[in-house]
Design an enzyme around this catalytic site. Structure first.
Site, PDB file in Angstrom:
ATOM      1  N   ARG A  27      47.273  26.039  47.669  1.00 48.92           N
ATOM      2  CA  ARG A  27      45.994  25.668  47.042  1.00 48.92           C
ATOM      3  C   ARG A  27      45.668  24.196  47.215  1.00 48.92           C
ATOM      4  O   ARG A  27      45.085  23.571  46.325  1.00 48.92           O
ATOM      5  CB  ARG A  27      45.985  26.027  45.548  1.00 48.92           C
ATOM      6  CG  ARG A  27      46.018  27.508  45.258  1.00 48.92           C
ATOM      7  CD  ARG A  27      44.609  28.100  45.319  1.00 48.92           C
ATOM      8  NE  ARG A  27      44.602  29.467  44.868  1.00 48.92           N
ATOM      9  CZ  ARG A  27      44.053  29.881  43.725  1.00 48.92           C
ATOM     10  NH1 ARG A  27      43.482  29.017  42.923  1.00 48.92           N
ATOM     11  NH2 ARG A  27      44.103  31.144  43.406  1.00 48.92           N
ATOM     12  N   ARG A  31      39.830  22.710  43.422  1.00 46.56           N
ATOM     13  CA  ARG A  31      39.054  21.989  42.414  1.00 46.56           C
ATOM     14  C   ARG A  31      39.635  20.667  41.949  1.00 46.56           C
ATOM     15  O   ARG A  31      38.956  19.898  41.281  1.00 46.56           O
ATOM     16  CB  ARG A  31      38.812  22.897  41.207  1.00 46.56           C
ATOM     17  CG  ARG A  31      37.815  23.987  41.513  1.00 46.56           C
ATOM     18  CD  ARG A  31      37.830  25.062  40.467  1.00 46.56           C
ATOM     19  NE  ARG A  31      39.132  25.694  40.459  1.00 46.56           N
ATOM     20  CZ  ARG A  31      39.421  26.811  39.818  1.00 46.56           C
ATOM     21  NH1 ARG A  31      38.509  27.417  39.104  1.00 46.56           N
ATOM     22  NH2 ARG A  31      40.627  27.323  39.888  1.00 46.56           N
ATOM     23  N   ARG A  40      31.603  22.905  46.712  1.00 49.14           N
ATOM     24  CA  ARG A  40      31.539  24.122  45.899  1.00 49.14           C
ATOM     25  C   ARG A  40      30.192  24.224  45.168  1.00 49.14           C
ATOM     26  O   ARG A  40      29.638  25.301  45.012  1.00 49.14           O
ATOM     27  CB  ARG A  40      32.706  24.118  44.907  1.00 49.14           C
ATOM     28  CG  ARG A  40      32.776  25.273  43.938  1.00 49.14           C
ATOM     29  CD  ARG A  40      33.211  26.543  44.635  1.00 49.14           C
ATOM     30  NE  ARG A  40      33.223  27.671  43.705  1.00 49.14           N
ATOM     31  CZ  ARG A  40      32.143  28.360  43.358  1.00 49.14           C
ATOM     32  NH1 ARG A  40      30.967  28.052  43.849  1.00 49.14           N
ATOM     33  NH2 ARG A  40      32.249  29.373  42.524  1.00 49.14           N
ATOM     34  N   ASP A  77      40.270  33.742  50.490  1.00 49.43           N
ATOM     35  CA  ASP A  77      40.911  34.241  49.278  1.00 49.43           C
ATOM     36  C   ASP A  77      41.564  35.589  49.588  1.00 49.43           C
ATOM     37  O   ASP A  77      41.134  36.290  50.505  1.00 49.43           O
ATOM     38  CB  ASP A  77      39.907  34.410  48.128  1.00 49.43           C
ATOM     39  CG  ASP A  77      40.635  34.528  46.794  1.00 49.43           C
ATOM     40  OD1 ASP A  77      41.055  33.494  46.260  1.00 49.43           O
ATOM     41  OD2 ASP A  77      40.852  35.661  46.337  1.00 49.43           O
ATOM     42  N   TYR A 153      44.688  43.649  41.377  1.00 53.08           N
ATOM     43  CA  TYR A 153      43.295  43.231  41.115  1.00 53.08           C
ATOM     44  C   TYR A 153      42.333  44.409  41.298  1.00 53.08           C
ATOM     45  O   TYR A 153      41.368  44.557  40.541  1.00 53.08           O
ATOM     46  CB  TYR A 153      42.895  42.059  42.025  1.00 53.08           C
ATOM     47  CG  TYR A 153      43.609  40.776  41.656  1.00 53.08           C
ATOM     48  CD1 TYR A 153      43.131  39.971  40.630  1.00 53.08           C
ATOM     49  CD2 TYR A 153      44.778  40.390  42.303  1.00 53.08           C
ATOM     50  CE1 TYR A 153      43.787  38.800  40.265  1.00 53.08           C
ATOM     51  CE2 TYR A 153      45.449  39.226  41.946  1.00 53.08           C
ATOM     52  CZ  TYR A 153      44.946  38.431  40.928  1.00 53.08           C
ATOM     53  OH  TYR A 153      45.609  37.284  40.560  1.00 53.08           O
TER      54      TYR A 153
HETATM   55  O1  CP3 Z   1      44.057  25.882  49.722  1.00 55.86           O
HETATM   56  C1  CP3 Z   1      44.486  27.052  49.792  1.00 55.86           C
HETATM   57  O2  CP3 Z   1      45.600  27.414  49.354  1.00 55.86           O
HETATM   58  C2  CP3 Z   1      43.646  28.079  50.547  1.00 55.86           C
HETATM   59  C3  CP3 Z   1      42.803  28.922  49.808  1.00 55.86           C
HETATM   60  C4  CP3 Z   1      43.303  29.946  48.781  1.00 55.86           C
HETATM   61  C5  CP3 Z   1      42.514  30.280  47.640  1.00 55.86           C
HETATM   62  N1  CP3 Z   1      43.120  31.330  46.989  1.00 55.86           N
HETATM   63  C6  CP3 Z   1      41.256  29.609  47.253  1.00 55.86           C
HETATM   64  C7  CP3 Z   1      40.716  29.797  45.890  1.00 55.86           C
HETATM   65  C8  CP3 Z   1      44.436  30.781  48.770  1.00 55.86           C
HETATM   66  C9  CP3 Z   1      45.623  30.818  49.713  1.00 55.86           C
HETATM   67  C10 CP3 Z   1      44.284  31.670  47.644  1.00 55.86           C
HETATM   68  C11 CP3 Z   1      45.250  32.726  47.315  1.00 55.86           C
HETATM   69  C12 CP3 Z   1      45.053  33.544  46.099  1.00 55.86           C
HETATM   70  N2  CP3 Z   1      43.888  33.945  45.526  1.00 55.86           N
HETATM   71  C13 CP3 Z   1      46.120  34.146  45.374  1.00 55.86           C
HETATM   72  C14 CP3 Z   1      47.583  34.065  45.727  1.00 55.86           C
HETATM   73  C15 CP3 Z   1      48.202  32.780  45.333  1.00 55.86           C
HETATM   74  C16 CP3 Z   1      48.384  32.587  43.856  1.00 55.86           C
HETATM   75  O3  CP3 Z   1      47.737  31.638  43.339  1.00 55.86           O
HETATM   76  O4  CP3 Z   1      49.122  33.342  43.225  1.00 55.86           O
HETATM   77  C17 CP3 Z   1      45.543  34.878  44.298  1.00 55.86           C
HETATM   78  C18 CP3 Z   1      46.305  35.650  43.247  1.00 55.86           C
HETATM   79  C19 CP3 Z   1      44.134  34.751  44.412  1.00 55.86           C
HETATM   80  C20 CP3 Z   1      43.091  35.396  43.552  1.00 55.86           C
HETATM   81  C21 CP3 Z   1      42.208  34.415  42.899  1.00 55.86           C
HETATM   82  N3  CP3 Z   1      41.314  33.601  43.540  1.00 55.86           N
HETATM   83  C22 CP3 Z   1      42.110  34.162  41.498  1.00 55.86           C
HETATM   84  C23 CP3 Z   1      42.934  34.852  40.427  1.00 55.86           C
HETATM   85  C24 CP3 Z   1      41.143  33.171  41.351  1.00 55.86           C
HETATM   86  C25 CP3 Z   1      40.604  32.645  40.046  1.00 55.86           C
HETATM   87  C26 CP3 Z   1      41.550  31.739  39.381  1.00 55.86           C
HETATM   88  C27 CP3 Z   1      41.179  30.327  39.696  1.00 55.86           C
HETATM   89  O5  CP3 Z   1      42.064  29.544  40.047  1.00 55.86           O
HETATM   90  O6  CP3 Z   1      39.975  30.037  39.511  1.00 55.86           O
HETATM   91  C28 CP3 Z   1      40.678  32.798  42.649  1.00 55.86           C
HETATM   92  C29 CP3 Z   1      39.654  31.775  42.966  1.00 55.86           C
HETATM   93  C30 CP3 Z   1      39.979  30.748  43.989  1.00 55.86           C
HETATM   94  N4  CP3 Z   1      40.617  30.970  45.179  1.00 55.86           N
HETATM   95  C31 CP3 Z   1      39.631  29.373  43.908  1.00 55.86           C
HETATM   96  C32 CP3 Z   1      40.091  28.765  45.098  1.00 55.86           C
HETATM   97  C33 CP3 Z   1      39.921  27.317  45.531  1.00 55.86           C
HETATM   98  C34 CP3 Z   1      38.858  28.702  42.778  1.00 55.86           C
HETATM   99  C35 CP3 Z   1      37.452  29.226  42.710  1.00 55.86           C
HETATM  100  C36 CP3 Z   1      36.366  28.187  42.754  1.00 55.86           C
HETATM  101  O7  CP3 Z   1      36.493  27.137  43.418  1.00 55.86           O
HETATM  102  O8  CP3 Z   1      35.322  28.450  42.130  1.00 55.86           O
END
Ligand code: CP3
Length: 346
Positions: A27, A31, A40, A77, A153
Site C-alpha cells: 500500500r 492516502r 483521488r 485493487d 468479500y
Molecule cells: O500501493 C499498493 O499497494 C497498490 C494498490 C492496492 C490497493 N489495495 C489500493 C487501495 C493493493 C495491492 C490493494 C490490495 C487490497 N485491497 C487487499 C489486500 C491487502 C490487504 O490490505 O490486506 C484488500 C483486502 C483490498 C480490499 C480493499 N480495498 C479494502 C478492504 C479497501 C477499503 C479499506 C481502506 O483502506 O479504505 C480498499 C480500498 C483501497 N485499495 C484504497 C487503496 C489506496 C483506499 C481507497 C481510497 O483511496 O479511497
C-alpha cells in the site's frame, strides 16, 4: 542478462542475498501521501481511479519518485475481479467496499467471465505504460487477491469481522463453495497472465484473510487454490516470480511455501524472525515484516525494530517490507527514515 545486471528485487526473488536488501511497502501508494489524495479527489469512485490508466500510472509512480523504492506495485485493487465478473462492487467513503452478496448457486449463476478482460483492459494498459515510465532499476509488481480472500468479500458483501457467512457456506455446501473458489481461481490466473504479458516482472497473491481458517480448511481454500494459480502462471511464464502472502498463516507458512510453488512468501507481523530465518529462508525468499504500527510511531521504535529485522533476515534472500499495508495516518517522513535505515545511510 547476467544476474548481477538484474534489478535488485528480481535478484532477491531469484534466491540471491542482496545487500542492502531491496525495499518496497504494501500500500505504498495511498492516502498517507498528500499527492495521492489530490489525484483521488479528481475522480468520483475509487474504481474509476483503478480504471483510468493516466491516473493509475501517476499514483503508482508517486511513492517511487518520493522514496526511490526498488519496486512499484501496480495501482489497482483485489476487488476488480468480482467487478469484472459482473458483481456490483462500490467503494463508499469511510465505509470500505460494498458488494451485492453471492450466497448460493443462484448467485453464482449471475457471474459472467465473458467480458472480464474487456473490463480489465485499462489495468493492462496501466501496466504497459508503467513499463515505459519506471526508472531502470525499479521492478514492476502485478498482483491479485487469492480466491479465499476475494470470496470473503463476494459472500459477505464487504469487510467482515468473523466471515460467518463465508465459513458457513464452505462447511454446509463445500462443493457449491468450491465452484466459487474455482471461478475466482481461473479468473485470477488469467488476470495475472495478462498483467505479465503487459510487462509485470513479478506478481503477488494477497490472501489477507488466510489466517482465520483451521488447518484442514486452510489446505482446501488457501494452499490448493494458491498452488493452482501458481502452476497456471508458471506454465505460461516459468521465469516470472510469484510472491504469496497468506496473512496470519502462522506455522502453516512452512506448508504453504512448500506446497504452492511460490518463489517468495510475504511475512505478516506475527511471524517470529528467527523462525522465518531457520524454517522458511533456506527454501524461499522472504519478504516483510515490519509492523505498520511501528512505522506509524517512527522514532526510536522504528529505528530499533527495522535494524532487528535486517540483522535476522538480511543474511539470506530477503526483501524489506511491512507485515501488512501502510496505515493512512503514517507521516510520510517516517517512510524516509525507514528507507535510510534499510539502505544503511540513516
Ligand atoms: O500501493 C499498493 O499497494 C497498490 C494498490 C492496492 C490497493 N489495495 C489500493 C487501495 C493493493 C495491492 C490493494 C490490495 C487490497 N485491497 C487487499 C489486500 C491487502 C490487504 O490490505 O490486506 C484488500 C483486502 C483490498 C480490499 C480493499 N480495498 C479494502 C478492504 C479497501 C477499503 C479499506 C481502506 O483502506 O479504505 C480498499 C480500498 C483501497 N485499495 C484504497 C487503496 C489506496 C483506499 C481507497 C481510497 O483511496 O479511497
Amino acid at each position: 542478462m547476467p544476474k548481477s545486471g538484474q534489478k535488485p528485487l528480481l535478484r532477491a526473488l531469484a534466491g540471491e542475498t542482496v545487500t542492502p536488501p531491496p525495499v518496497w511497502l504494501m500500500r505504498q501508494a495511498g492516502r498517507y501521501l498528500p499527492e495521492y489524495r489530490e489525484v483521488r479527489g479528481k475522480v468520483g469512485g475509487f474504481l474509476e481511479l483503478c480504471y483510468t490508466p493516466e491516473l493509475a500510472v501517476e499514483v503508482t509512480l508517486q511513492p517511487i519518485r518520493r522514496y526511490g523504492f526498488d519496486a512499484a506495485i501496480l495501482f489497482s485493487d483485489i476487488l476488480v475481479i468480482p467487478d469484472a465478473l459482473g458483481q456490483n462492487v462500490r467503494f463508499e467513503e469511510g465505509e470500505g467496499p460494498k458488494l451485492d452478496p453471492i450466497r448460493d448457486a443462484a448467485g453464482l449463476a449471475q457471474l459472467r467471465g465473458g467480458k472480464m478482460h474487456e473490463r480489465l483492459a485499462p489495468v493492462y494498459e496501466t501496466v504497459r505504460r508503467l513499463t515505459q515510465a519506471l526508472p531502470a532499476n525499479v521492478a514492476l509488481i502485478g498482483f491479485a487477491g487469492a480466491p479465499w480472500t476475494v470470496a470473503t468479500y463476494m459472500v459477505e458483501g464487504g469487510s467482515s469481522r468473523d466471515f460467518a457467512r463465508t465459513r458457513s457456506w464452505s462447511l454446509a455446501d463445500p462443493a457449491g463453495f468450491a465452484r466459487l473458489i474455482d471461478i475466482v481461481a481461473d479468473a485470477t490466473a488469467a488476470y495475472l497472465c495478462r498483467q505479465i504479458e503487459a510487462g509485470a516482472e513479478a506478481v503477488q497473491l494477497f490472501d489477507s484473510w488466510a489466517g482465520v481458517l483451521p488447518d484442514d480448511a486452510f489446505q482446501r481454500w488457501v494452499t490448493e487454490p494458491n498452488a493452482r494459480i501458481v502452476s497456471a502462471v508458471k506454465e505460461r511464464f516459468p521465469d516470472t516470480p510469484v510472491i504469496g502472502f497468506p496473512r496470519g498463516a502462522g506455522v502453516l507458512y512452512e506448508h504453504y511455501a512448500a506446497q504452492t510453488g511460490v518463489d517468495a512468501v510475504s511475512l505478516d507481523t506475527t511471524v517470529p524472525l528467527a523462525w522465518a530465518a531457520e524454517r522458511l529462508q533456506p527454501k524461499v525468499t522472504v519478504q516483510g515484516n515490519l509492523d505498520p504500527q511501528v512505522l506509524l510511531a517512527g522514532g526510536a521504535a522504528l529505528n530499533h525494530r527495522a535494524r532487528e529485522i535486517l540483522a535476522v533476515l538480511g543474511h539470506g534472500p530477503f526483501i524489506f517490507n511491512l507485515g501488512h499495508g501502510i496505515i493512512k495516518e503514517t507521516p510520510p517522513e517516517h517512510v524516509d527514515q525507514l528507507v535510510h535505515i534499510v539502505r544503511g545511510d540513516g
